[in-house]
Design a protein around this motif. Structure first.
Motif, PDB file in Angstrom:
ATOM      1  N   ASP A  93       6.841   7.613  -0.888  1.00 10.36           N
ATOM      2  CA  ASP A  93       6.379   7.769   0.487  1.00 10.36           C
ATOM      3  C   ASP A  93       7.208   6.981   1.493  1.00 10.36           C
ATOM      4  OD1 ASP A  93       4.355   9.415  -0.390  1.00 10.36           O
ATOM      5  OD2 ASP A  93       2.890   7.805  -0.566  1.00 10.36           O
ATOM      6  N   ARG A 151     -11.209   2.188   4.875  1.00 13.98           N
ATOM      7  CA  ARG A 151     -10.028   2.938   4.459  1.00 13.98           C
ATOM      8  C   ARG A 151      -9.129   3.109   5.653  1.00 13.98           C
ATOM      9  NH1 ARG A 151     -14.034   5.408   1.208  1.00 13.98           N
ATOM     10  NH2 ARG A 151     -13.369   5.446  -0.960  1.00 13.98           N
ATOM     11  N   TYR A 152      -7.846   3.057   5.378  1.00 11.00           N
ATOM     12  CA  TYR A 152      -6.881   3.333   6.429  1.00 11.00           C
ATOM     13  C   TYR A 152      -5.754   4.162   5.842  1.00 11.00           C
ATOM     14  CZ  TYR A 152      -3.651   3.044  10.215  1.00 11.00           C
ATOM     15  OH  TYR A 152      -2.815   3.383  11.233  1.00 11.00           O
ATOM     16  N   TYR A 153      -5.466   5.247   6.495  1.00 13.61           N
ATOM     17  CA  TYR A 153      -4.333   6.085   6.134  1.00 13.61           C
ATOM     18  C   TYR A 153      -3.489   6.214   7.381  1.00 13.61           C
ATOM     19  CZ  TYR A 153      -7.354   7.375   2.259  1.00 13.61           C
ATOM     20  OH  TYR A 153      -8.163   7.330   1.160  1.00 13.61           O
ATOM     21  N   GLU A 200       4.381   6.073   4.473  1.00 12.82           N
ATOM     22  CA  GLU A 200       2.987   6.526   4.499  1.00 12.82           C
ATOM     23  C   GLU A 200       2.190   5.479   3.729  1.00 12.82           C
ATOM     24  OE1 GLU A 200       0.100   9.107   5.760  1.00 12.82           O
ATOM     25  OE2 GLU A 200       2.237   9.424   6.058  1.00 12.82           O
ATOM     26  N   VAL A 201       1.216   4.856   4.398  1.00  5.65           N
ATOM     27  CA  VAL A 201       0.472   3.750   3.809  1.00  5.65           C
ATOM     28  C   VAL A 201      -0.983   4.152   3.643  1.00  5.65           C
ATOM     29  CG1 VAL A 201      -0.226   1.356   4.119  1.00  5.65           C
ATOM     30  CG2 VAL A 201       2.026   2.082   4.862  1.00  5.65           C
ATOM     31  N   LYS A 202      -1.519   3.849   2.468  1.00  2.00           N
ATOM     32  CA  LYS A 202      -2.930   4.098   2.190  1.00  2.00           C
ATOM     33  C   LYS A 202      -3.557   2.780   1.777  1.00  2.00           C
ATOM     34  CE  LYS A 202      -1.806   8.694   0.665  1.00  2.00           C
ATOM     35  NZ  LYS A 202      -1.601   9.573  -0.450  1.00  2.00           N
ATOM     36  N   ASN A 203      -4.574   2.378   2.509  1.00  2.67           N
ATOM     37  CA  ASN A 203      -5.251   1.120   2.221  1.00  2.67           C
ATOM     38  C   ASN A 203      -6.732   1.415   2.035  1.00  2.67           C
ATOM     39  OD1 ASN A 203      -6.005  -1.503   1.941  1.00  2.67           O
ATOM     40  ND2 ASN A 203      -5.549  -2.108   4.038  1.00  2.67           N
ATOM     41  N   GLU A 204      -7.230   1.175   0.857  1.00  4.27           N
ATOM     42  CA  GLU A 204      -8.636   1.416   0.557  1.00  4.27           C
ATOM     43  C   GLU A 204      -9.253   0.127   0.036  1.00  4.27           C
ATOM     44  OE1 GLU A 204      -8.974   4.658  -2.144  1.00  4.27           O
ATOM     45  OE2 GLU A 204      -7.924   6.042  -0.823  1.00  4.27           O
ATOM     46  N   GLY A 229       0.788  -1.224   0.000  1.00  7.89           N
ATOM     47  CA  GLY A 229       0.000   0.000   0.000  1.00  7.89           C
ATOM     48  C   GLY A 229       0.819   1.272   0.000  1.00  7.89           C
ATOM     49  N   ARG A 267       0.878   5.988   9.127  1.00  6.10           N
ATOM     50  CA  ARG A 267       2.321   5.916   8.977  1.00  6.10           C
ATOM     51  C   ARG A 267       2.805   4.664   9.693  1.00  6.10           C
ATOM     52  NH1 ARG A 267       5.423   8.974   6.421  1.00  6.10           N
ATOM     53  NH2 ARG A 267       7.608   9.211   6.878  1.00  6.10           N
TER      54      ARG A 267
END
Length: 141
Positions: free
Chosen positions: A61, A94-96, A76-80, A56, A98
């Motif tokens: 990042d 969703r998860y945003y 920096e991780v973005k999980n949708e 992710g 570090r």
């Protein structure tokens, strides 16, 4: 021997256990998918190889910091994730955040020769060991 109790057949304890939690709210186990960095570390005579899973994250990042023998990896991780049924969104998670992983290695790292590659969610670090100055024995004149 301080925990010995006399049995009382008319005590309310058995009934307390039956109704315990009966009126408490129901909790569902929701997987929050908090970002974690999982690593493999290999050591050879002249270098360390670290493979870190950072799903992710984008290459831009990811931050790597080397201070002596301490290596810090942050991203920096973005999980949708959307769950749809016939075009309707039933659930959207969703998860945003570090993620940070720090490890201490036995020998110091030569930062100038270190190399990092990121491909398919896996970061690979090649960290050469710094050449240690050999102990020198002095003779007293």
């Amino acid at each position: 021997m301080n925990n010995i109790k006399l049995y009382d057949p008319f005590s309310a304890e058995p009934f307390e256990n039956v109704f315990r939690g009966f009126l408490q709210p129901i909790r569902f186990n929701i997987d929050t998918n908090e970002p974690q960095i999982k690593i493999d570390v290999e050591e050879s005579d002249d270098a360390y190889t670290i493979r870190a899973e950072i799903p992710g994250a984008k290459k831009d990042d990811i931050d790597i910091e080397i201070n002596g023998g301490v290596v810090s990896i942050s991203a920096e991780v973005k999980n949708e994730r959307d769950v749809k049924d016939n075009g309707k969104v039933l659930r959207s998670e969703r998860y945003y955040g570090r993620a940070l992983r720090q490890l201490s290695l036995a020998q110091e790292i030569d930062e100038a020769k270190a190399d990092a590659k990121y491909e398919n969610g896996v970061l690979q670090l090649k960290l050469p060991k710094r050449a240690n100055a050999r102990a020198k024995r002095l003779t007293v004149n």
